[in-house]
Design an enzyme around this catalytic site. Structure first.
Site, PDB file in Angstrom:
ATOM      1  N   ASN A   1       0.871  -1.170   0.000  1.00 13.48           N
ATOM      2  CA  ASN A   1       0.000   0.000   0.000  1.00 13.48           C
ATOM      3  C   ASN A   1       0.912   1.225   0.000  1.00 13.48           C
ATOM      4  OD1 ASN A   1      -1.751   2.071   0.499  1.00 13.48           O
ATOM      5  ND2 ASN A   1      -2.697   1.151   2.302  1.00 13.48           N
TER       6      ASN A   1
ATOM      7  N   ARG B   1      -2.589  -2.077  -3.479  1.00 12.18           N
ATOM      8  CA  ARG B   1      -3.775  -1.235  -3.321  1.00 12.18           C
ATOM      9  C   ARG B   1      -3.642  -0.077  -4.307  1.00 12.18           C
ATOM     10  NH1 ARG B   1      -5.078   3.328   1.045  1.00 12.18           N
ATOM     11  NH2 ARG B   1      -7.251   3.606   0.519  1.00 12.18           N
TER      12      ARG B   1
ATOM     13  N   HIS C   1     -12.330   3.402  -0.250  1.00  9.18           N
ATOM     14  CA  HIS C   1     -12.344   2.445   0.873  1.00  9.18           C
ATOM     15  C   HIS C   1     -13.173   1.211   0.509  1.00  9.18           C
ATOM     16  CE1 HIS C   1     -11.804   5.963   3.956  1.00  9.18           C
ATOM     17  NE2 HIS C   1     -10.618   5.486   3.600  1.00  9.18           N
TER      18      HIS C   1
ATOM     19  N   HIS D   1     -16.798   3.337   7.970  1.00 10.66           N
ATOM     20  CA  HIS D   1     -15.334   3.175   8.007  1.00 10.66           C
ATOM     21  C   HIS D   1     -14.771   4.492   8.525  1.00 10.66           C
ATOM     22  CE1 HIS D   1     -11.312   1.855   6.297  1.00 10.66           C
ATOM     23  NE2 HIS D   1     -11.137   3.145   6.513  1.00 10.66           N
TER      24      HIS D   1
ATOM     25  N   GLY E   1      -8.994   8.802   7.211  1.00 11.37           N
ATOM     26  CA  GLY E   1     -10.017   9.039   6.186  1.00 11.37           C
ATOM     27  C   GLY E   1     -11.287   8.341   6.652  1.00 11.37           C
TER      28      GLY E   1
ATOM     29  N   ARG F   1      -9.564  16.111   6.376  1.00 13.14           N
ATOM     30  CA  ARG F   1     -10.386  16.548   5.232  1.00 13.14           C
ATOM     31  C   ARG F   1     -11.735  17.073   5.717  1.00 13.14           C
ATOM     32  NH1 ARG F   1      -9.778  10.997   2.548  1.00 13.14           N
ATOM     33  NH2 ARG F   1      -7.537  10.940   2.208  1.00 13.14           N
TER      34      ARG F   1
ATOM     35  N   GLY G   1      -9.699   2.777  12.456  1.00 15.16           N
ATOM     36  CA  GLY G   1      -9.077   3.251  13.708  1.00 15.16           C
ATOM     37  C   GLY G   1     -10.027   3.873  14.711  1.00 15.16           C
ATOM     38  N   VAL G   2     -10.840   4.817  14.286  1.00 11.46           N
ATOM     39  CA  VAL G   2     -11.780   5.468  15.199  1.00 11.46           C
ATOM     40  C   VAL G   2     -12.968   4.541  15.463  1.00 11.46           C
ATOM     41  CG1 VAL G   2     -13.262   7.488  15.537  1.00 11.46           C
ATOM     42  CG2 VAL G   2     -11.095   7.736  14.308  1.00 11.46           C
TER      43      VAL G   2
ATOM     44  N   GLU H   1      -7.811  -4.661   5.219  1.00 14.64           N
ATOM     45  CA  GLU H   1      -7.707  -4.445   3.773  1.00 14.64           C
ATOM     46  C   GLU H   1      -6.590  -5.301   3.170  1.00 14.64           C
ATOM     47  OE1 GLU H   1      -7.965  -0.259   4.980  1.00 14.64           O
ATOM     48  OE2 GLU H   1      -8.744   0.119   2.981  1.00 14.64           O
TER      49      GLU H   1
HETATM   50  P1  AMP Z   1      -6.856   4.416  10.390  1.00 15.98           P
HETATM   51  O1  AMP Z   1      -6.828   5.453   9.305  1.00 15.98           O
HETATM   52  O2  AMP Z   1      -7.950   3.411  10.227  1.00 15.98           O
HETATM   53  O3  AMP Z   1      -5.512   3.792  10.643  1.00 15.98           O
HETATM   54  O4  AMP Z   1      -7.237   5.202  11.735  1.00 15.98           O
HETATM   55  C1  AMP Z   1      -6.308   6.100  12.326  1.00 15.98           C
HETATM   56  C2  AMP Z   1      -7.036   6.960  13.332  1.00 15.98           C
HETATM   57  O5  AMP Z   1      -7.719   6.127  14.279  1.00 15.98           O
HETATM   58  C3  AMP Z   1      -6.115   7.809  14.177  1.00 15.98           C
HETATM   59  O6  AMP Z   1      -5.807   9.031  13.540  1.00 15.98           O
HETATM   60  C4  AMP Z   1      -6.953   8.045  15.430  1.00 15.98           C
HETATM   61  O7  AMP Z   1      -7.759   9.191  15.240  1.00 15.98           O
HETATM   62  C5  AMP Z   1      -7.839   6.847  15.510  1.00 15.98           C
HETATM   63  N1  AMP Z   1      -7.494   5.935  16.620  1.00 15.98           N
HETATM   64  C6  AMP Z   1      -6.576   4.969  16.624  1.00 15.98           C
HETATM   65  N2  AMP Z   1      -6.551   4.348  17.839  1.00 15.98           N
HETATM   66  C7  AMP Z   1      -7.492   4.942  18.599  1.00 15.98           C
HETATM   67  C8  AMP Z   1      -7.976   4.767  19.936  1.00 15.98           C
HETATM   68  N3  AMP Z   1      -7.465   3.829  20.752  1.00 15.98           N
HETATM   69  N4  AMP Z   1      -8.955   5.579  20.352  1.00 15.98           N
HETATM   70  C9  AMP Z   1      -9.480   6.529  19.549  1.00 15.98           C
HETATM   71  N5  AMP Z   1      -9.072   6.741  18.278  1.00 15.98           N
HETATM   72  C10 AMP Z   1      -8.100   5.957  17.810  1.00 15.98           C
END
Ligand code: AMP
Length: 398
Positions: A7, A92, A181, A209, A213, A242, A331-332, A385
């Site tokens: 990726n 990807r 996504h 998701h 992003g 964004r 992540g969130v 992914e």
């Molecule tokens: P991703 O793009 O799916 O890797 O998500 C990354 C985002 O997930 C980060 O910028 C955080 O805002 C959020 N994140 C990751 N771990 C946590 C957590 N334990 N609690 C709250 N938000 C998180």
């Protein structure tokens, strides 16, 4: 069987070597700060194989050097990719335009077409192309497969994918909703059905998701019928950096009155907006800490994020008519119980009841966070992914 998944982003390369059948990850890692002059002792590559993590320190001038370093770290950890009997390398690729909507074996012609699609995804497709070229040079005998972020949304209904502008202009310039996504929305909706022991064909789903992003999708019987991202990944939900949806008139207004040119507005809306634009930070963990300290705009950023998210949930509930399952991922979505609780608060009359203990439980596996009597199942399903790309690539090469 093993597949290497790559990726390749604008300044980073994430990768995994995994078995698409068992989902076992043999090695994974990240190359960061590509193209940046860094301190000689700055760690720019981290490679983990089993229990061991190897590091590389110093500048990485470009993606080709980054992949070279990765290949050397594979050798140093006892896995020579040139002799690993790889079934495929899965890449990807963010934008497949209207051209690519299934996993595709990469030939010179395909690569040229992906390059041509760069006008639709100037931030994303060029680094994807460099990643492909570097991997082809290093592993010339291994089939390389492109898996497109837009593919899952290829068959959106015309009413959902058409922007209300002159159709001739739209057709001439490829202006339509493509969605992104898609690999994640596809994978997660499949996992959600499996978790419920149901056939995807029998379910109406909303997938949220929520990563750095963020995108939402409405899925009927396994087919996406709407999604929040558009021609580019800028549309839709409020994201880490964004803006998501805004009045397009804002763009003209800023160009006319704020002394900004098109590129300035592009950077503003893609990199310096969203949660970061309002609060100064894009990570939800930091945002939570700022809210506790009474920071002047952190709570506002959270509220704007939730407001937009609820608006999409509501829209997709109406579009689908009935909803069987709402799933949080990324992540969130996987980690932030407060975001999940607020996104779906007060929707009991629509059949959505969240169980606070289930929602607050720390658990990394797919799970239900709705009450047993909630008509709509609300789930948290970790996205993967890389596994989805590895499986798609392995299926294609047989
Ligand atoms: P991703 O793009 O799916 O890797 O998500 C990354 C985002 O997930 C980060 O910028 C955080 O805002 C959020 N994140 C990751 N771990 C946590 C957590 N334990 N609690 C709250 N938000 C998180």
């Amino acid at each position: 069987m093993k597949v290497l998944v790559i990726n390749s982003g604008s300044s980073s390369i994430k990768y995994q070597l995994l078995d698409p059948e068992t989902a076992d990850v043999c090695a994974h890692g990240i190359v960061q700060r590509i193209g940046e002059a860094v301190e000689p002792d700055a760690v720019t590559v981290e490679h983990t194989a089993g229990e061991k993590t190897l590091e590389y320190q110093g500048s990485i001038v470009d993606h080709a050097q980054g992949l070279h370093v990765v290949f050397d770290l594979f050798i140093a950890s006892g896995q020579d990719l040139a002799h690993a009997d790889l079934a495929a390398v899965g890449h990807r690729v963010v934008h497949g335009g209207g051209v690519f909507y299934r996993p595709t074996l990469i030939t010179d012609e395909v690569l040229r077409a992906i390059v041509d699609l760069s006008s639709l995804a100037p931030l994303h497709n060029p680094p994807n192309v460099i990643g492909i070229e570097s991997a082809r040079a290093l592993l010339p005998d291994v089939p390389q497969v492109a898996v497109f972020d837009t593919a899952f949304f290829h068959n959106l209904p015309a009413a959902a994918k058409t922007y209300a502008i002159d159709p001739e202009i739209a057709a001439a310039h490829g202006v339509r909703k493509y969605g992104f996504h898609g690999t994640s929305h596809d994978y997660v909706s499949g996992q959600a059905a499996a978790f419920l022991g149901r056939d995807r064909a029998d379910l109406n789903q909303i997938v949220l998701h929520l990563g750095n992003g963020a995108s939402a999708s409405a899925i009927r019987a396994g087919q996406a019928v709407d999604t929040s991202m558009g021609l580019t990944p800028l549309e839709g939900l409020v994201m880490g950096t964004r803006s998501g949806d805004l009045d397009p008139g804002i763009i003209f207004h800023l160009i006319r009155t704020a002394g900004m040119d098109v590129d300035d507005v592009d950077v503003l809306l893609n990199r310096n907006s969203g949660i970061k634009g309002i609060s100064g930070v894009n990570d939800f963990r930091e945002l939570g800490r700022l809210i506790e300290t009474g920071h002047p705009t952190a709570k506002l950023a959270f509220d704007v994020y939730i407001h937009r998210l609820r608006r999409y949930v509501g829209a997709y509930m109406i579009e689908l008519g009935t909803v069987d399952v709402v799933t949080f991922t990324a992540g969130v979505g996987e980690n932030d119980a407060k975001v999940r609780a607020e996104a779906l608060a007060g929707l009991e009359r629509y059949g959505i009841r969240i169980d606070a203990d289930r929602n607050n439980a720390k658990d990394r596996t797919a799970r239900r966070i709705s009450t047993d009597d909630s008509e709509v199942s609300v789930l948290v399903v970790p996205t993967n992914e890389e596994l989805a790309i590895a499986r798609a690539a392995a299926d294609l090469v047989g």
